[in-house]
Design a protein around this motif. Structure first.
Motif, PDB file in Angstrom:
ATOM      1  N   ASN A 131     107.483  52.995 117.266  1.00  0.00           N
ATOM      2  CA  ASN A 131     107.330  54.332 116.683  1.00  0.00           C
ATOM      3  C   ASN A 131     106.288  55.155 117.437  1.00  0.00           C
ATOM      4  O   ASN A 131     106.414  56.372 117.565  1.00  0.00           O
ATOM      5  CB  ASN A 131     106.967  54.249 115.193  1.00  0.00           C
ATOM      6  N   ASP A 169     105.926  57.814 107.914  1.00  0.00           N
ATOM      7  CA  ASP A 169     106.774  58.915 108.402  1.00  0.00           C
ATOM      8  C   ASP A 169     107.788  59.306 107.341  1.00  0.00           C
ATOM      9  O   ASP A 169     108.074  60.486 107.137  1.00  0.00           O
ATOM     10  CB  ASP A 169     107.535  58.490 109.670  1.00  0.00           C
ATOM     11  N   HIS A 221     110.422  68.083 113.179  1.00  0.00           N
ATOM     12  CA  HIS A 221     108.980  68.352 113.264  1.00  0.00           C
ATOM     13  C   HIS A 221     108.361  67.492 114.355  1.00  0.00           C
ATOM     14  O   HIS A 221     108.558  66.278 114.363  1.00  0.00           O
ATOM     15  CB  HIS A 221     108.315  68.054 111.925  1.00  0.00           C
ATOM     16  N   GLY A 222     107.625  68.139 115.240  1.00  0.00           N
ATOM     17  CA  GLY A 222     107.009  67.422 116.359  1.00  0.00           C
ATOM     18  C   GLY A 222     105.872  66.523 115.906  1.00  0.00           C
ATOM     19  O   GLY A 222     105.372  66.663 114.794  1.00  0.00           O
ATOM     20  N   PRO A 223     105.458  65.601 116.788  1.00  0.00           N
ATOM     21  CA  PRO A 223     104.377  64.701 116.424  1.00  0.00           C
ATOM     22  C   PRO A 223     103.006  65.385 116.476  1.00  0.00           C
ATOM     23  O   PRO A 223     102.867  66.451 117.072  1.00  0.00           O
ATOM     24  CB  PRO A 223     104.470  63.611 117.491  1.00  0.00           C
ATOM     25  N   ALA A 224     102.023  64.726 115.871  1.00  0.00           N
ATOM     26  CA  ALA A 224     100.666  65.272 115.879  1.00  0.00           C
ATOM     27  C   ALA A 224     100.051  65.111 117.264  1.00  0.00           C
ATOM     28  O   ALA A 224     100.378  64.181 117.992  1.00  0.00           O
ATOM     29  CB  ALA A 224      99.826  64.520 114.861  1.00  0.00           C
ATOM     30  N   ALA A 274     115.066  57.317 117.229  1.00  0.00           N
ATOM     31  CA  ALA A 274     114.388  56.682 116.091  1.00  0.00           C
ATOM     32  C   ALA A 274     115.412  56.178 115.075  1.00  0.00           C
ATOM     33  O   ALA A 274     115.316  55.059 114.558  1.00  0.00           O
ATOM     34  CB  ALA A 274     113.438  57.674 115.427  1.00  0.00           C
ATOM     35  N   ARG A 334     101.072  69.125 109.305  1.00  0.00           N
ATOM     36  CA  ARG A 334     101.148  67.674 109.547  1.00  0.00           C
ATOM     37  C   ARG A 334      99.977  66.938 108.895  1.00  0.00           C
ATOM     38  O   ARG A 334     100.159  65.885 108.301  1.00  0.00           O
ATOM     39  CB  ARG A 334     101.186  67.420 111.053  1.00  0.00           C
ATOM     40  N   ASN A 335      98.775  67.508 109.001  1.00  0.00           N
ATOM     41  CA  ASN A 335      97.609  66.838 108.418  1.00  0.00           C
ATOM     42  C   ASN A 335      97.709  66.759 106.901  1.00  0.00           C
ATOM     43  O   ASN A 335      97.410  65.731 106.297  1.00  0.00           O
ATOM     44  CB  ASN A 335      96.312  67.564 108.818  1.00  0.00           C
ATOM     45  N   LEU A 372     106.787  67.653 104.998  1.00  0.00           N
ATOM     46  CA  LEU A 372     106.898  68.440 106.240  1.00  0.00           C
ATOM     47  C   LEU A 372     108.030  69.459 106.122  1.00  0.00           C
ATOM     48  O   LEU A 372     107.886  70.610 106.532  1.00  0.00           O
ATOM     49  CB  LEU A 372     107.163  67.520 107.442  1.00  0.00           C
ATOM     50  N   ASN A 373     109.143  69.024 105.530  1.00  0.00           N
ATOM     51  CA  ASN A 373     110.269  69.950 105.358  1.00  0.00           C
ATOM     52  C   ASN A 373     109.949  71.052 104.355  1.00  0.00           C
ATOM     53  O   ASN A 373     110.560  72.122 104.375  1.00  0.00           O
ATOM     54  CB  ASN A 373     111.527  69.197 104.908  1.00  0.00           C
ATOM     55  N   PHE A 419     114.727  56.247 106.523  1.00  0.00           N
ATOM     56  CA  PHE A 419     115.384  56.302 107.832  1.00  0.00           C
ATOM     57  C   PHE A 419     114.409  56.570 108.980  1.00  0.00           C
ATOM     58  O   PHE A 419     114.815  56.694 110.118  1.00  0.00           O
ATOM     59  CB  PHE A 419     116.478  57.373 107.833  1.00  0.00           C
ATOM     60  N   CYS A 420     113.114  56.683 108.661  1.00  0.00           N
ATOM     61  CA  CYS A 420     112.149  57.007 109.721  1.00  0.00           C
ATOM     62  C   CYS A 420     111.584  55.725 110.345  1.00  0.00           C
ATOM     63  O   CYS A 420     111.723  54.648 109.771  1.00  0.00           O
ATOM     64  CB  CYS A 420     111.024  57.855 109.148  1.00  0.00           C
ATOM     65  N   PRO A 421     110.915  55.838 111.477  1.00  0.00           N
ATOM     66  CA  PRO A 421     110.390  54.631 112.132  1.00  0.00           C
ATOM     67  C   PRO A 421     109.349  53.890 111.295  1.00  0.00           C
ATOM     68  O   PRO A 421     109.248  52.681 111.376  1.00  0.00           O
ATOM     69  CB  PRO A 421     109.766  55.157 113.422  1.00  0.00           C
ATOM     70  N   THR A 422     108.545  54.608 110.513  1.00  0.00           N
ATOM     71  CA  THR A 422     107.553  53.909 109.677  1.00  0.00           C
ATOM     72  C   THR A 422     107.623  54.434 108.242  1.00  0.00           C
ATOM     73  O   THR A 422     108.147  55.531 107.989  1.00  0.00           O
ATOM     74  CB  THR A 422     106.107  54.139 110.182  1.00  0.00           C
TER      75      THR A 422
END
Lengths: 245, 234
Positions: free
Chosen positions: A128, B98, A216-219, A148, B111-112, B105-106, B92-95
């Motif tokens: 990940n 997430d 959404h992009g990563p941090a 992913a 993000r924070n 997020l949607n 369905f996300c990697p972790t």
């Protein structure tokens, strides 16, 4: 599962890991002939870095050896080709070209060092985090997200396949291979249909949580000194490898 | 008390022609806990999916007065959280982290903020230590709780849970019921688990062949063995 997954050991920045290990892998794979010493230095450096991160060097070494049979297969004929300098050794009825044998050794060494770098990347960076790094390297978000998803469901799918295989075999009584092949075809077809069904439900689950098709992009992360040092040393070694023959 | 969910004449047929819902109507008050029970294929899961517009059939659904239709979809999905029966569909996300961040997020959180929210929600469901793990490496019980966390992190006013205790061992089931018991907002549960209904719900609605055929308190409905047998529940 990589060694790094779920561990509390030092976790390097994934972008630095991807850049450094890939750079070393490419430099190793394209090293000039005869550059054995720089290859040894790179291998030692990579093993030192992975060990410093708490990953077993023996495990990394063992996994990297997987490339050797492929390299030997790909270049197996090199020692038996015409030598431009006409220098041969006779082994029984066969003539072995010194130039060709050197080529085989060199190609194997380059392949192994490149594999060692890539194995070190996957061992030291959870999948990940690799995806996160790829996102930060500005790869298209749709590509990163699709990868992913594929990684996440590859495991679920293989579990499904294993259960279906067990169910199939529990009702088999030594049928012929042709019949078995037919049954395996049915299993694969069913697996495909199940995957479609699952994809539909996953999409529903995503949509119900507000997914509208945008990713959404990563941090962004702040680079730390050990990461910068790792990149600088990797870059130096890669340049050295190109210069030293 | 205001109406949280108002459904009027919902009909839904799958592309192969199977009529899953055939004119279902009901109202659910704010804070009410309602169980939909019914035999397999009665339309429970389909009904849940119509509540936030994932499936759209005939009839009208309103969530806190907002009609479930294309122009209101963002507001509706902010209000209604659905937890699917199979957590492998939900996660369905990697972790795990997430996955729990996905909804916030949607919804437009930074993000924070989304990460802080997700970490707190995982802690609330007792899984603060699994955030970095792949859902594939979690037990079924943990997956169920993470799946619930994925919608709890969205602060939904209506939670719709599809078979929340299926596949859980007795301890996991008990923990799931305890977790659901502590939730605020309206709760809609599609289930076969009558013990869960008795412990958790104020009201139970029987769905049979796409229609709601009985509506009352768990003590009345679940003690009517003739009614239950008639609809394949006993």
């Amino acid at each position: 599962m990589s060694s790094a997954e779920g561990s509390a050991r030092y976790e390097a920045d994934p972008v630095i890991n991807i850049l450094s290990f890939t750079l070393l892998a490419v430099a190793s794979a394209t090293a000039l002939r005869g550059a054995y010493m720089p290859l040894i230095v790179i291998a030692a450096f990579v093993l030192f870095v992975t060990s410093a991160r708490g990953i077993s060097a023996a495990s990394v070494l063992k996994k990297s050896l997987v490339v050797i049979p492929f390299a030997l297969m790909a270049f197996a004929f090199a020692p038996f080709m015409e030598d431009p300098h006409g220098v041969y050794y006779a082994i029984g009825p066969a003539r072995v070209s010194i130039e060709g044998a050197g080529f085989l050794l060199n190609a194997s060494a380059r392949s192994w060092t490149a594999a060692l770098c890539l194995v070190s990347l996957t061992e030291s960076t959870p999948f990940n985090r690799i995806l996160e790094g790829l996102g930060r390297l500005r790869l298209p978000p749709s590509f990163v997200t699709t990868t992913a998803f594929a990684h996440r469901y590859a495991f679920t799918l293989s579990n499904d396949a294993r259960r279906m295989k067990t169910a199939m075999e529990s009702r088999m009584y030594g049928e012929r291979w042709l019949w078995r092949a037919g049954a395996a075809g049915v299993v694969i077809g069913t697996l495909f249909l199940r995957s479609l069904d699952r994809a539909e439900r996953v999409h529903q689950a995503a949509v119900s949580r507000g997914f509208d098709g945008s990713f959404h992009g990563p941090a962004q992360e702040k680079l730390r000194l050990p990461d910068i040092m790792f990149l600088v040393v990797s870059l130096t070694l890669a340049v050295m490898l190109r210069l030293v023959a | 008390m205001t109406t949280a969910v108002s459904a009027e004449g919902i009909k839904y047929a799958y592309p192969d022609g199977t009529l899953a819902l055939d004119g279902v109507s009901f109202d659910i008050r704010e804070g009410e806990r309602v169980a939909f029970v019914g035999a397999n294929g009665a339309g429970k899961s389909t009904l849940l999916l119509t509540l936030n517009g994932v499936l759209k059939g005939e009839g009208t659904v309103r969530i806190h007065g907002v009609a479930v239709e294309a122009r209101n979809m963002k507001a509706v999905r902010r209000m209604v959280g659905i937890v699917f029966q199979n957590p492998d569909d939900q996660l369905f996300c990697p972790t795990a982290l997430d996955d729990v961040m996905f909804g916030p997020l949607n919804m437009g959180l930074s993000r924070n903020d989304a990460m802080a929210k997700a970490e707190k929600t995982l802690a609330d469901v007792g899984l603060s230590d699994v955030g970095g793990k792949s859902p594939f490496h979690l037990s079924h019980g943990q997956k169920k709780r993470v799946a619930m966390a994925t919608v709890l992190s969205m602060d939904c006013r209506v939670l719709a849970l599809d078979e929340p205790t299926s596949g859980l061992d007795p301890k996991g089931r008990k923990e799931a019921i305890k977790l659901m018991g502590g939730l605020s907002g309206s709760l809609i549960v599609a289930t076969h688990d009558f013990g869960l209904v008795r412990e958790l719900c104020d009201r139970v609605i029987i769905l049979s062949k796409g229609k709601n055929v009985a509506d009352g308190t768990p003590s009345v409905i679940l003690s009517d063995s003739v009614l239950l047998a008639e609809h394949g529940l006993e």
